[in-house]
Design a protein around this motif. Structure first.
Motif, PDB file in Angstrom:
ATOM      1  N   GLY A 118      27.974  45.690  43.534  1.00 47.20           N
ATOM      2  CA  GLY A 118      28.591  45.474  42.230  1.00 47.20           C
ATOM      3  C   GLY A 118      29.837  44.648  42.380  1.00 47.20           C
ATOM      4  O   GLY A 118      30.142  44.140  43.463  1.00 47.20           O
ATOM      5  N   ILE A 119      30.567  44.506  41.277  1.00 50.79           N
ATOM      6  CA  ILE A 119      31.810  43.731  41.319  1.00 50.79           C
ATOM      7  C   ILE A 119      32.780  44.458  42.259  1.00 50.79           C
ATOM      8  O   ILE A 119      32.933  45.678  42.189  1.00 50.79           O
ATOM      9  CB  ILE A 119      32.423  43.584  39.913  1.00 50.79           C
ATOM     10  N   VAL A 120      33.399  43.686  43.091  1.00 50.27           N
ATOM     11  CA  VAL A 120      34.206  44.248  44.171  1.00 50.27           C
ATOM     12  C   VAL A 120      35.252  45.266  43.657  1.00 50.27           C
ATOM     13  O   VAL A 120      35.488  46.295  44.296  1.00 50.27           O
ATOM     14  CB  VAL A 120      34.825  43.064  44.974  1.00 50.27           C
ATOM     15  N   HIS A 121      35.812  45.016  42.481  1.00 48.87           N
ATOM     16  CA  HIS A 121      36.838  45.929  41.957  1.00 48.87           C
ATOM     17  C   HIS A 121      36.239  47.134  41.234  1.00 48.87           C
ATOM     18  O   HIS A 121      36.954  48.032  40.806  1.00 48.87           O
ATOM     19  CB  HIS A 121      37.790  45.180  41.014  1.00 48.87           C
ATOM     20  N   ILE A 122      34.948  47.108  41.067  1.00 48.36           N
ATOM     21  CA  ILE A 122      34.283  48.278  40.487  1.00 48.36           C
ATOM     22  C   ILE A 122      33.864  49.203  41.624  1.00 48.36           C
ATOM     23  O   ILE A 122      34.031  50.420  41.547  1.00 48.36           O
ATOM     24  CB  ILE A 122      33.033  47.857  39.662  1.00 48.36           C
ATOM     25  N   GLY A 139      40.481  39.085  48.649  1.00 48.09           N
ATOM     26  CA  GLY A 139      40.639  37.677  48.294  1.00 48.09           C
ATOM     27  C   GLY A 139      40.218  37.470  46.856  1.00 48.09           C
ATOM     28  O   GLY A 139      39.264  36.752  46.562  1.00 48.09           O
ATOM     29  N   ASP A 140      40.912  38.118  45.968  1.00 51.67           N
ATOM     30  CA  ASP A 140      40.559  38.061  44.551  1.00 51.67           C
ATOM     31  C   ASP A 140      41.729  38.577  43.721  1.00 51.67           C
ATOM     32  O   ASP A 140      42.277  39.641  44.001  1.00 51.67           O
ATOM     33  CB  ASP A 140      39.327  38.928  44.286  1.00 51.67           C
ATOM     34  N   SER A 141      42.082  37.825  42.691  1.00 51.03           N
ATOM     35  CA  SER A 141      43.308  38.154  41.960  1.00 51.03           C
ATOM     36  C   SER A 141      43.260  39.502  41.237  1.00 51.03           C
ATOM     37  O   SER A 141      44.297  40.123  41.032  1.00 51.03           O
ATOM     38  CB  SER A 141      43.611  37.045  40.962  1.00 51.03           C
ATOM     39  N   MET A 424      28.938  36.111  33.450  1.00 48.91           N
ATOM     40  CA  MET A 424      29.556  35.141  32.547  1.00 48.91           C
ATOM     41  C   MET A 424      31.087  35.265  32.478  1.00 48.91           C
ATOM     42  O   MET A 424      31.730  34.510  31.749  1.00 48.91           O
ATOM     43  CB  MET A 424      28.969  35.288  31.151  1.00 48.91           C
ATOM     44  N   CYS A 425      31.654  36.157  33.268  1.00 51.48           N
ATOM     45  CA  CYS A 425      33.119  36.206  33.311  1.00 51.48           C
ATOM     46  C   CYS A 425      33.655  34.874  33.811  1.00 51.48           C
ATOM     47  O   CYS A 425      34.648  34.375  33.306  1.00 51.48           O
ATOM     48  CB  CYS A 425      33.579  37.342  34.211  1.00 51.48           C
ATOM     49  N   LEU A 426      32.980  34.300  34.830  1.00 56.12           N
ATOM     50  CA  LEU A 426      33.410  32.971  35.271  1.00 56.12           C
ATOM     51  C   LEU A 426      32.259  32.012  35.468  1.00 56.12           C
ATOM     52  O   LEU A 426      32.470  30.824  35.740  1.00 56.12           O
ATOM     53  CB  LEU A 426      34.302  33.031  36.532  1.00 56.12           C
ATOM     54  N   SER A 443      35.911  40.134  29.151  1.00 59.08           N
ATOM     55  CA  SER A 443      36.496  39.746  30.438  1.00 59.08           C
ATOM     56  C   SER A 443      38.011  39.566  30.312  1.00 59.08           C
ATOM     57  O   SER A 443      38.621  40.041  29.351  1.00 59.08           O
ATOM     58  CB  SER A 443      35.813  38.470  30.932  1.00 59.08           C
ATOM     59  N   ASN A 444      38.617  38.859  31.245  1.00 60.24           N
ATOM     60  CA  ASN A 444      40.080  38.834  31.315  1.00 60.24           C
ATOM     61  C   ASN A 444      40.714  37.451  31.221  1.00 60.24           C
ATOM     62  O   ASN A 444      41.928  37.329  31.225  1.00 60.24           O
ATOM     63  CB  ASN A 444      40.516  39.503  32.624  1.00 60.24           C
ATOM     64  N   ARG A 445      39.912  36.406  31.228  1.00 56.34           N
ATOM     65  CA  ARG A 445      40.487  35.052  31.206  1.00 56.34           C
ATOM     66  C   ARG A 445      39.814  34.195  30.150  1.00 56.34           C
ATOM     67  O   ARG A 445      38.584  34.157  30.086  1.00 56.34           O
ATOM     68  CB  ARG A 445      40.342  34.386  32.582  1.00 56.34           C
ATOM     69  N   GLY A 449      37.301  26.163  29.758  1.00 51.07           N
ATOM     70  CA  GLY A 449      36.145  26.035  30.647  1.00 51.07           C
ATOM     71  C   GLY A 449      35.830  27.261  31.481  1.00 51.07           C
ATOM     72  O   GLY A 449      34.952  27.228  32.327  1.00 51.07           O
ATOM     73  N   ARG A 450      36.530  28.344  31.270  1.00 47.68           N
ATOM     74  CA  ARG A 450      36.372  29.513  32.131  1.00 47.68           C
ATOM     75  C   ARG A 450      34.918  30.023  32.182  1.00 47.68           C
ATOM     76  O   ARG A 450      34.379  30.305  33.231  1.00 47.68           O
ATOM     77  CB  ARG A 450      37.309  30.621  31.622  1.00 47.68           C
ATOM     78  N   GLN A 451      34.294  30.137  31.007  1.00 46.50           N
ATOM     79  CA  GLN A 451      32.938  30.699  30.982  1.00 46.50           C
ATOM     80  C   GLN A 451      31.875  29.594  30.939  1.00 46.50           C
ATOM     81  O   GLN A 451      30.693  29.879  30.743  1.00 46.50           O
ATOM     82  CB  GLN A 451      32.770  31.623  29.775  1.00 46.50           C
TER      83      GLN A 451
HETATM   84  S1  SF4 Z   1      37.642  38.417  36.948  1.00 49.89           S
HETATM   85 FE1  SF4 Z   1      35.498  38.032  36.646  1.00 49.89          FE
HETATM   86  S2  SF4 Z   1      34.961  36.680  38.311  1.00 49.89           S
HETATM   87 FE2  SF4 Z   1      36.905  37.605  38.861  1.00 49.89          FE
HETATM   88  S3  SF4 Z   1      36.329  39.436  40.034  1.00 49.89           S
HETATM   89 FE3  SF4 Z   1      36.513  40.056  37.910  1.00 49.89          FE
HETATM   90  S4  SF4 Z   1      34.454  39.929  37.108  1.00 49.89           S
HETATM   91 FE4  SF4 Z   1      34.485  38.744  38.967  1.00 49.89          FE
END
Ligand code: SF4
Ligand SMILES: CC(C)[C@H](C(=O)O)[C@@H](O)C(=O)O
Length: 780
Positions: A118-122, A139-141, A424-426, A443-445, A449-451
């Motif tokens: 899954g998504i690394v932060h989940i 390595g992810d904001s 589709m977040c990025l 999502s958060n951004r 052009g993000r999506q």
């Molecule tokens: S912000 Fe979007 S692309 Fe970045 S880790 Fe979270 S889900 Fe993935």
């Protein structure tokens, strides 16, 4: 690890000081990292660097890898392997490179065949890998998400990923303490996403720059862990290095029974609870910045523009340039309105949308899906919606939702029910917006052009996205329900016991044969490097300077997603500022500065607006600048991760807060003249040798640039201190050692052993990794 310091401390102070391995006089600190999460986009170049230097992963047992950004979210019923399943060539290469690396270094990995993927932060929190009081990096904001547990968690670039892999430490400095207190009760229909959007609207995307935010107050305390994660997740959108929330009973209850957390009621669990309970800020602790928010002022909130700070309550209207006093803000507003295809004064609720995306590391947890399903139940997706997708954050969340029948609710309404990933977040996979399509997104951004190129994003909460799906336009969810408050999580998510079978017997034997020590999961420590090498020295830098009159330039604009699929650091120069440099048909935009003479040969970039490099942690941004030939950026301020990443590549991001001096430099640039940056003497000169400005730079960073030092080599010289720290950590917080599935295999010698925490007994007498008794365990 009780602190010896008697001064009242914040939560951040406590976690930070508990992880100091070494401290220099100027405040530069070597900080120990407890948890390292790895994904396919930002790790290939780090592993390559490791390999080239003949280094090993210091703590495989504290490292957890998954693949999330590039992966298709189409059904995986017939999934056999990545090579056959991932159709896009460059995405496939990145996923396969990660698989090769986890094999090579014996890391715990959740691949597409596992419900744990899954998504690394989940997945970090879901597995109990993220624990209170730990330092967590990736390595992810959006690593800031993990701060919800009272962990100090922040995003890093690829060079730092390599540094952590090799040394399990990072070189850093203490940030400022910022407290955001939200008191009161949230109104129905208002959720944690509205809290954080409201906060960012109030403090701005640079409001938290240079700080670690602690969220507190009765509204925060009342949130579930899922909701707290959504708040901390977007701390990076507020410019902060990290965001955290003090651990409490809600935190402990969430962790109970998680595979990688200490086993409930064991001696370790009790010891852990005692330590975790000591972490909340002392009542007298001091903060550098304080913000107070009344929960009753928060409405369901949505974005109208192209920055997460462009927010309004759903009951509001699209603002116009006249609503801003500042010239730069007026310009940004005009540009955002044009990009978003909106007219000032339009009611937010009159804005029709084309697509709905329910997912991302901000809002794809089980609680989010439950809340959205409640809105959607028995209704249909509006006829103008071209596509509505639900993308659960992990395989476990997807399975749980299916058990509860949520998939059926969404599918009956007309949603697509997908597999886990960033989606589709990025849009690094095929899930993207077409040009000018408008999306209601959880999502958060909402960057340009993000999506998808020219796509238009409105950020909002899961219930608001669900409401938009059924009405076809941005909608105040309170009109659809009296009770849109997210439920407290129950029942609890079940976690799969599957461990990826990515090793064959030979690999397993090889990994098992790696020498490891009393810490229960450590590779043989590579010998300290003799010296450090690697980066070209930076003393003076002279050349054409390109002026860029923009604020909040995000890293998606510096280098967009489609170029992140490389596994190399080079070759990105031609894609630098791609969305600004090229038109939709691929031709050059003659108005963009780097397409004009003499700026095609620019070696310096002079940015007149603040907060350059905000957003993602992608080190591809400095790589692209460097590859283009730009080794020095001059700007009033930078986003934290970009600033750091730039130094790591032997480049100089120079801070020029003095507006008059900056304008003087920009004027030289506008005139097409060369300027010279003299780092040794900390001065900027015109082509004719006149002094334009002086500048400040941190001593340690200056030293590394001038000497061309690779800081991994420097850190490895402190191997002895790191080992002592680890021995101490084993004694004080034994639950942090060997808790990987891999270590379980080592213990049992079995493949696919179920993911249970591994208990490593602390040695009665403190010893170093080499078995020598510690002379003075407090001397580290
Ligand atoms: S912000 Fe979007 S692309 Fe970045 S880790 Fe979270 S889900 Fe993935
Ligand atoms: C790919 C990665 C570097 C990036 C990040 O750091 O945020 C991504 O997750 C994003 O959301 O843009």
């Amino acid at each position: 690890m009780p602190s010896a310091d008697k001064q009242p401390q914040t939560l951040y102070d406590k976690v930070f000081s508990d992880h100091i391995v070494n401290q220099q006089e100027d405040g530069t600190v070597l900080l120990y990292i407890d948890r390292h999460l790895v994904h396919e986009v930002t790790s290939p170049q780090a592993f390559e660097g490791l390999k080239n230097a003949g280094r090993k992963v210091r703590r495989p047992d504290c490292t957890l890898a998954t693949t999330d950004h590039n992966v298709p979210t189409t059904p995986r019923k017939n999934f056999k392997n990545v090579a056959d399943f991932v159709k896009e060539e460059d995405s496939r290469l990145q996923c396969m490179t990660l698989e090769d690396n986890v094999k090579e270094y014996g890391l715990t990995y959740f691949g597409l065949g596992s419900a744990n993927q899954g998504i690394v932060h989940i997945i970090g929190p879901e597995q109990g890998f993220t624990l209170p009081g730990t330092t967590v990096v990736c390595g992810d904001s959006h690593t800031s998400t993990h701060g919800a547990f009272g962990a100090l968690a922040w995003g890093i670039g690829t060079s730092e990923v390599e540094h952590v892999l090799a040394t399990q430490c990072l070189i850093t400095k203490k940030s400022k303490n910022m407290r955001i207190q939200v008191d009161g009760k949230l109104a129905p229909g208002v959720s944690s996403k509205d809290i954080i959007l409201h906060i960012i609207g109030k403090i701005g995307t640079a409001g938290g720059t240079g700080a670690v935010i602690e969220y507190c107050g009765s509204a925060i305390r009342a949130l579930s862990m899922e909701a707290r994660m959504s708040v901390c997740n977007m701390s990076v959108e507020a410019g902060a290095r990290a965001g955290l929330i003090a651990p409490d009973q809600i935190t402990f209850d969430y962790l109970k029974g998680r595979p990688l957390a200490p086993q409930v009621d064991s001696a370790e669990w009790k010891k852990a609870i005692k330590y975790w309970s000591s972490l909340p800020s002392d009542p007298e602790a001091k903060y550098d910045i304080e913000v107070f928010i009344d929960a009753k002022d928060i409405s369901p909130t949505v974005t109208w523009g192209t920055s997460p700070q462009d927010v309004v309550p759903i009951t509001g209207v699209v603002p116009g340039p006249d609503d801003f006093s500042d010239k730069a803000k007026k310009q940004s507003c005009e540009r955002a309105l044009e990009y978003m295809g909106l007219t000032a004064g339009t009611k937010m609720e009159d804005i029709e949308v084309d697509k709905v995306f329910l997912g991302s590391c901000t809002n794809s947890r089980i609680e989010d899906l439950r809340a959205a399903a409640k809105i959607v139940e028995g209704k249909k997706v509006a006829s103008n919606i071209k596509r509505a997708m639900v993308v659960p954050g992990s395989g476990n969340i997807k399975n749980q939702a299916e058990k509860e029948g949520l998939d059926k609710i969404f599918i009956d309404a007309g949603f697509e029910w997908r597999e886990a990933g960033c989606s589709m977040c990025l849009g690094m996979n095929p899930d993207i917006l077409s040009p000018r399509e408008r999306c209601a997104s959880t999502s958060n951004r909402n960057f340009e052009g993000r999506q998808g190129a020219k796509g238009r994003t409105h950020l909002m909460s899961p219930v608001m996205a669900a409401a938009a799906a059924v009405t076809g336009k941005l909608t105040d969810v309170r009109k659809l329900t009296d009770d849109a408050t997210p439920q407290k999580s129950s029942p609890k998510l079940e976690i799969s016991e599957h461990v990826d079978d990515y090793t064959d017997e030979e690999d397993l034997d090889r990994i098992n044969d790696l020498p490891h020590d009393s810490n229960g999961g450590t590779n043989d420590h590579a010998p300290p490097a003799k010296g450090s090498s690697g980066l070209p020295k930076f003393t003076t830098w002279k050349g054409i300077a390109a002026p860029l009159d923009r604020s909040n330039v995000d890293t998606d604009a510096i280098i967009p997603k489609q170029f992140l699929k490389t596994i190399k650091r080079t070759g990105l120069g031609s894609a630098l500022f791609h969305p600004l440099r090229f038109k939709e048909d691929g031709s050059e935009d003659p108005d963009f500065v780097l397409n004009k003479e003499p700026y095609r040969k620019a070696k310096i970039l002079v940015v007149t607006g603040p907060n350059f490099g905000c957003g993602s942690s992608r080190e591809h941004a400095p790589w692209a600048l460097n590859d283009f030939g730009i080794r020095c950026v001059i700007a009033p301020s930078y986003a934290d991760i970009f600033f750091n990443n730039t130094f790591k590549n032997g480049m100089l991001p120079l801070i020029m807060p003095d507006e008059t001096a900056l304008n003087k430099i920009a004027d030289e640039a506008r005139a097409g003249k060369e300027i010279e940056v003299d780092l040794v003497n900390q001065v900027i000169k015109s082509d004719s040798g006149d002094e334009l400005a002086k500048f400040d730079v941190e001593e340690f960073r200056k030293h590394c640039l001038i000497e061309g030092l690779d800081d991994i080599g420097l850190t490895m010289q402190l191997d002895e201190k790191i080992s002592k720290f680890e021995d101490r950590r084993t004694l004080d917080t034994p639950w942090l050692d060997g808790s990987g599935y891999l270590a379980k295999w080592r213990k049992t010698g079995k493949k696919n052993a179920p993911g249970q925490p591994v208990k490593v007994e602390a040695a009665p007498v403190p010893k170093t990794n080499r078995g020598e008794p510690l002379e003075d365990p407090t001397d580290w």
